[in-house]
Design a protein around this motif. Structure first.
Motif, PDB file in Angstrom:
ATOM      1  N   LYS A  46       0.824  -1.222   0.000  1.00 17.30           N
ATOM      2  CA  LYS A  46       0.000   0.000   0.000  1.00 17.30           C
ATOM      3  C   LYS A  46       0.854   1.267   0.000  1.00 17.30           C
ATOM      4  O   LYS A  46       0.471   2.288  -0.559  1.00 17.30           O
ATOM      5  CB  LYS A  46      -1.001  -0.002   1.143  1.00 17.30           C
ATOM      6  N   THR A  47       2.047   1.206   0.606  1.00 19.89           N
ATOM      7  CA  THR A  47       2.909   2.392   0.634  1.00 19.89           C
ATOM      8  C   THR A  47       3.613   2.627  -0.698  1.00 19.89           C
ATOM      9  O   THR A  47       4.183   3.691  -0.915  1.00 19.89           O
ATOM     10  CB  THR A  47       3.961   2.284   1.758  1.00 19.89           C
ATOM     11  N   TYR A  52      -0.912   6.561  -2.342  1.00 18.13           N
ATOM     12  CA  TYR A  52      -0.607   6.533  -0.911  1.00 18.13           C
ATOM     13  C   TYR A  52      -0.215   7.918  -0.400  1.00 18.13           C
ATOM     14  O   TYR A  52       0.594   8.620  -1.009  1.00 18.13           O
ATOM     15  CB  TYR A  52       0.528   5.548  -0.629  1.00 18.13           C
TER      16      TYR A  52
END
Length: 196
Positions: A46-47, A52
């Protein structure tokens, strides 16, 4: 894409930046696993997602997208935990410092390679028209290059062997948690998956 998945006999590798498969792709993946096909999915952490935004920055709707995709990945992993445990299914999260991950592609049975700009999500399947290059290599003339490319991709991945290794909504930053719960209560999360 669906025809390639349906034709697979031994192995599939998928690269996708966003984990939000259309139903047709999910169906073919399920059938492939039932046939005993080995499946590796490499998805961006997700980062490493384009959308993000670190939790210390002001919250925007777009900041919830990487968490939406991760929660969908967690549900997929939970549904296929037996395949994960046996090693038939391998999930890899890609992360390399502050770099983002935007790889899209498909490798099937060491014979087919699909390089595409098309996302494997419902919106892209309904609305986008992207170029793609399908390579058919029954003589394995590109085997070394294919292996080198995949090795360089896997170099920055972490294997997920249990769905519980992925964060759940309760682990997310408060603003994201609040937003996702509101979406879920109103069932707008289902609509979001269709349009994102």
């Amino acid at each position: 894409i669906c025809q390639l998945l349906a034709a697979s006999q031994s192995q599939i590798t998928i690269c996708t930046p966003y984990f939000n498969f259309p139903q047709t792709v999910s169906r073919e993946i399920g059938r492939a696993l039932q046939r005993g096909v080995k499946l590796a999915i490499i998805v961006g952490d997700k980062t490493a997602n384009d959308f993000y935004i670190p939790p210390e920055q002001p919250f925007k709707f777009i900041a919830a997208l990487p968490y939406l995709y991760e929660s969908k990945l967690r549900r997929f992993a939970q549904a296929h935990q037996a395949s994960l445990a046996s090693g038939q299914l391998k999930l890899h999260l890609w992360r390399d410092g502050a770099n983002t991950y935007h790889l899209k592609g498909l490798w099937v049975d060491q014979i087919y390679t699909l390089m595409t700009g098309n996302n494997l999500n419902p919106r892209a399947f309904r609305l986008d028209l992207e170029n793609a290059l399908l390579i058919h290599d029954p003589e394995q003339q590109l085997a070394q290059q294919r292996q080198a490319e995949l090795a360089s991709i896997f170099e920055h991945t972490t294997a997920i062997q249990d769905y519980q290794a992925l964060e759940q909504v309760a682990d997310y930053p408060p603003a994201v948690r609040k937003f996702l719960r509101r979406l879920s209560r109103t069932r707008l999360d289902r609509l979001a998956y269709r349009v994102l």
